[in-house]
Structure formats: C-alpha cells, structure tokens
Write an enzyme that holds these catalytic residues in place. Structure first.
Site, short mmCIF file in Angstrom:
data_model
loop_
_atom_site.label_atom_id
_atom_site.label_comp_id
_atom_site.label_asym_id
_atom_site.label_seq_id
_atom_site.Cartn_x
_atom_site.Cartn_y
_atom_site.Cartn_z
N HIS A 25 -44.39 -9.59 -21.01
CA HIS A 25 -43.93 -10.31 -19.82
C HIS A 25 -45.14 -10.76 -18.99
O HIS A 25 -45.21 -11.91 -18.53
CB HIS A 25 -43.03 -9.42 -18.97
N ASP A 29 4.47 -17.24 -0.25
CA ASP A 29 4.86 -17.51 -1.63
C ASP A 29 4.97 -19.00 -1.91
O ASP A 29 4.78 -19.44 -3.05
CB ASP A 29 6.21 -16.85 -1.93
N GLU A 76 -0.71 -5.85 -2.19
CA GLU A 76 -0.81 -7.27 -2.54
C GLU A 76 -0.45 -8.12 -1.32
O GLU A 76 -1.18 -9.03 -0.94
CB GLU A 76 0.15 -7.57 -3.70
N TYR A 89 -1.45 -19.47 -16.82
CA TYR A 89 -0.19 -18.93 -17.31
C TYR A 89 0.84 -18.90 -16.20
O TYR A 89 0.57 -18.40 -15.10
CB TYR A 89 -0.36 -17.53 -17.89
N GLN A 141 10.92 -9.10 -1.78
CA GLN A 141 9.96 -8.82 -2.84
C GLN A 141 10.57 -7.98 -3.95
O GLN A 141 10.21 -8.13 -5.12
CB GLN A 141 8.72 -8.16 -2.27
N THR A 165 4.81 -7.11 -8.32
CA THR A 165 4.54 -7.53 -6.95
C THR A 165 4.78 -6.40 -5.97
O THR A 165 5.55 -5.47 -6.23
CB THR A 165 5.41 -8.75 -6.59
N HIS A 220 11.96 -9.72 -7.20
CA HIS A 220 11.18 -10.16 -8.35
C HIS A 220 11.53 -9.38 -9.62
O HIS A 220 11.49 -9.94 -10.72
CB HIS A 220 9.68 -10.02 -8.07
#
Length: 442
Positions: free
Chosen positions: A432, A373, A339, A129, A270, A248, A273
């Site tokens: 068994h 990135d 992250e 995705y 960042q 993020t 985003h």
C-alpha cells in the site's frame, strides 16, 4: 376480547419491556425452509415454475405472466371515477413528499488540490412487490413506485399475485394504479416465487428457450406475508431489500383526553389487515382503557371483516397496556418500536417529539393511521416487529446509493505520503505504501 397488561408500578428496562410487550408468533426461519426449494425451482425452471406455483398457491394458471399493455389500459378505463380520483390525489401528495427527500451531492475541500465528493446515484432496476391476499393494495403500488421514480430509477417492475376472478391477471385496480403511474412492466406473479423471479430473473417456458421473461433487479421492496419475508431474507445479498416486513402494527399512546371511539376504531382498522395484525393501546387512564374495551365488541361486530379482526385483537400480538403516566408510556412505546404510533394525548406534538422509535408517528385526534395508509403523503411501507429501532420506512433513500469520488493532485498527495506509508507498514501491508512511493520515485 383483548388482553390487558398492567405495568403500573413496574419500571422495566427496554430489554425487559421487549420481553413482556405483545408480539405475533412468527416463524420466519421455518417459513424459509419451505420457501428455499421454491426459490431454487424458479431459478432453474423460470416461467414454467412460476406457472406451476401460481396454480398451486393462487388457484389459477396464468396465460400471461407478463401483463399485456392493453389489459392495463382496460383496467384504467374501467376504474371507478371516485377510486381514480383518490389514487390521483394520493400520487400527488406522495410525490410531493418524496421529491423533497432527494439527497444532494456534496463536496469537501480538505486542502489545496484535495477534494472528496459524494454523489447519489439511483439503482438501475427495482422490483416492487404488491401483495394481494386477504386485501387488494393499489395504495401499495403508489407507495412503492413513487419513491423509486423520484429517486430516478429507470427500470421499474411490479409483481402482484394472479387472481382467479381476473382470469389469471393481478387485480384490475392494481393494474389501473400501475397505468396511472406509467409502469409498463407488470407480472402476474405472487408470493415467494415473485421475490425469486425479481432476484434471479426468469427465462421462458422451456429449458432451451434463451429469451428472458424478466431480467433480474437490483433491489426488491414491498410488504408481504411471512413467506415473502422469508424469501427476501434468503435473497438478501443477491439483491438489496427494503426490510423484512411482518404483520402490520398500531400502537396508540393515549391519556384521559382521548376519545375512546377514535381509539377503538383505530385499533380495529389495523386488525382488519389479517389475523396476525397487532393492535396495542398504551394508556395511563384506566377509564379510557375500560371504555375502549367496552366499545370493541360492538365495533368489531359492525365491521365487514369481523372474524379476522376478532382473531387479531384476541391474539398474543394485541393488548391494552396500563402505565403510570405518559413518561412511563413513552418508555413503553419507545421499547416497542411500533410500525404505526398514534399520539392521542394532551399536547400531543410535544409528546410525539419525545418518541425515539417508530416507523411513523401520527399526532393528535385528526391524524389516524388510515390517513397515512392512503393520503397523508408519507409512505406506508414501514418497519415492523421492532425494526423501527434501526430501520426506516420506504423512501427515496431506499433506491439510491452514495458513491465517493476522490480527487487529489500531486502536491496534495505528497503532503500525506509519509503518513500513508507509516500506516501501511503498521498494518503489515507494505505494498500500500509502495503504491504511493512509486508516484514520487521518478
């Protein structure tokens, strides 16, 4: 603009730190309640549901759910030369790193005639995705596709939201990136409905149309918003997933040697985003904290997406955290599990080696998160929300599974027969043991 949290003189446990450190307010459970009916709709109505949901959420009803091959060729031909060169360089570097990640088979000889082998096999089919909301992410095509290819996956599917400006197809740069990588199966489907299509498959337009639009996959990967995350949570078990990716995050561990201009720029990068992105500075240098806070308004106002950046920096997920020293700062960032973690300190390499929880670590002033990135060769699909405590970023390992192969001959089994019977009887599973005894009764 940004909250300040003063932890100086407070030596908290990791659990206590987790409670006071900034995090976004996310309601994945609430999102799941909205997402579940969409998944069910796609599961039962297939392509018709996908078109209806695209019209509802993306503002366009795609003519082609599966992107025609000529559209990808045209997108690649129209791609700006400098963007193509950048994507090609990214592919080369990401492929080199991920080729080195391939696990090797092993064999252990435990005794004469007794061997256990482990084989690494790729999954058969994966769904990748690529989001397309506030920004377009051809780099995410590279980060998802390359490790799957290097793992040996034979069937790759990319799904990305239809764009009204593109006539109901995904953004042309997304299509161009797919073409560069040789991906032939691409769908103009976004959001939670894309996850449903990948997990369950989707049939043609009518209930009696037996033709499959998209066959189901074995693993779904890729970042997305909280609705995509909720959908991945709901289909886990039907398919494998990489992680429940949230907004993020960047954390910067810095001391007085750091350049405040670099730190401010990285926090803003960042935050760009989206409004729930997290930007956190952890420092023992009050002068650096003051300088960064003084710089931020000007850096924010000068950037293109200043409104969403300002919202992100002012949100509960962002902060400047003051600590006593770098040891204290390491305790904080290890509890946070960012992250992306930048180390901008004296002897940054040695400090980085003491980090125990982070999706990716960027060492020194010349390794900003933006490098990772796009061009570092590492993967930018990384665990968020503290999941770095137990999860890894996307890689070849995300697309392979270990299969154990057991090879024993008769004498090797005979050595263990009585012990197997003893354990089987102790567990009250006598059959068994009988299955072993049957091989020697004759």
């Amino acid at each position: 603009m940004i909250t300040r949290i003063d932890l100086r003189g407070r030596r908290l446990t990791p659990r206590e730190l987790t409670a006071v450190l900034p995090r976004p307010d996310l309601d994945v459970e609430g999102a799941a309640e909205h997402v579940a009916p969409l998944l069910d709709d796609v599961r039962h109505r297939g392509a018709a549901a996908l078109r209806d949901l695209a019209e509802r959420f993306d503002g366009v009803r795609p003519v082609h759910l599966r992107v025609p091959a000529d559209a990808m060729v045209s997108a690649l031909e129209a791609l700006a030369p400098q963007v193509r060169a950048a994507l090609e360089e990214s592919i080369v570097r990401v492929r080199a790193v991920h080729a080195a990640q391939r696990p090797t088979d092993l064999a252990v000889d435990l005794a004469p005639g007794a061997r256990v082998r482990q084989r690494w096999l790729p999954v058969n089919r994966v769904g990748l995705y690529v989001p397309g909301g506030l920004a377009v992410y051809p780099s995410s095509v590279v980060m998802n596709v390359v490790p799957a290819q290097e793992a040996g996956v034979r069937s790759l599917v990319v799904a990305s939201p239809p764009q009204k400006a593109s006539g109901g197809l995904p953004h042309p740069t997304i299509l161009a990136a797919c073409a560069l990588l040789g991906v032939e199966e691409v769908y103009a489907v976004g959001g939670a409905q894309a996850v449903a299509m990948l997990a369950y498959g989707a049939r043609g337009e009518t209930a009696d149309d037996g033709e499959m639009l998209c066959e189901p996959v074995d693993v779904v990967t890729g970042p997305g918003n909280q609705y995509v995350t909720a959908a991945k949570r709901l289909v886990r078990g039907v398919v494998g997933i990489d992680s429940e990716a949230g907004p993020t995050e960047i954390a910067v561990l810095a001391d007085a040697t750091a350049d405040p201009r670099h730190v401010a720029a990285d926090l803003v990068s960042q935050a760009e985003h989206g409004p729930t992105s997290a930007s956190v500075l952890v420092t023992d240098a009050i002068g650096l904290a003051d300088a960064v806070e003084a710089l931020l308004p000007g850096v924010v106002s000068a950037t293109k997406h200043s409104e969403r950046v300002a919202t992100a920096l002012a949100g509960p997920q962002s902060a400047v955290v003051l600590v006593d020293d770098i040891d204290h700062g390491l305790a904080v960032v290890n509890a946070y599990g960012a992250e992306h973690l930048e180390i901008q300190t004296a002897d940054a390499g040695a400090v980085a080696d003491r980090v125990t929880s982070a999706g990716a670590i960027f060492v020194g002033p010349w390794a900003p998160v933006s490098l990772g990135d796009y061009m570092a060769g590492s993967n930018h699909v990384l665990p968020t929300g503290g999941c770095a405590h137990y999860a890894s970023g996307l890689g070849v390992h995300s697309f392979v599974r270990a299969v154990q192969v057991i090879e024993y001959d008769q004498p090797a089994l005979a050595v263990l027969a009585d012990r197997i019977v003893a354990l089987a009887q102790d567990e009250d599973l006598p059959a068994h043991g009988e299955a072993v005894q049957a091989r020697f009764d004759a």
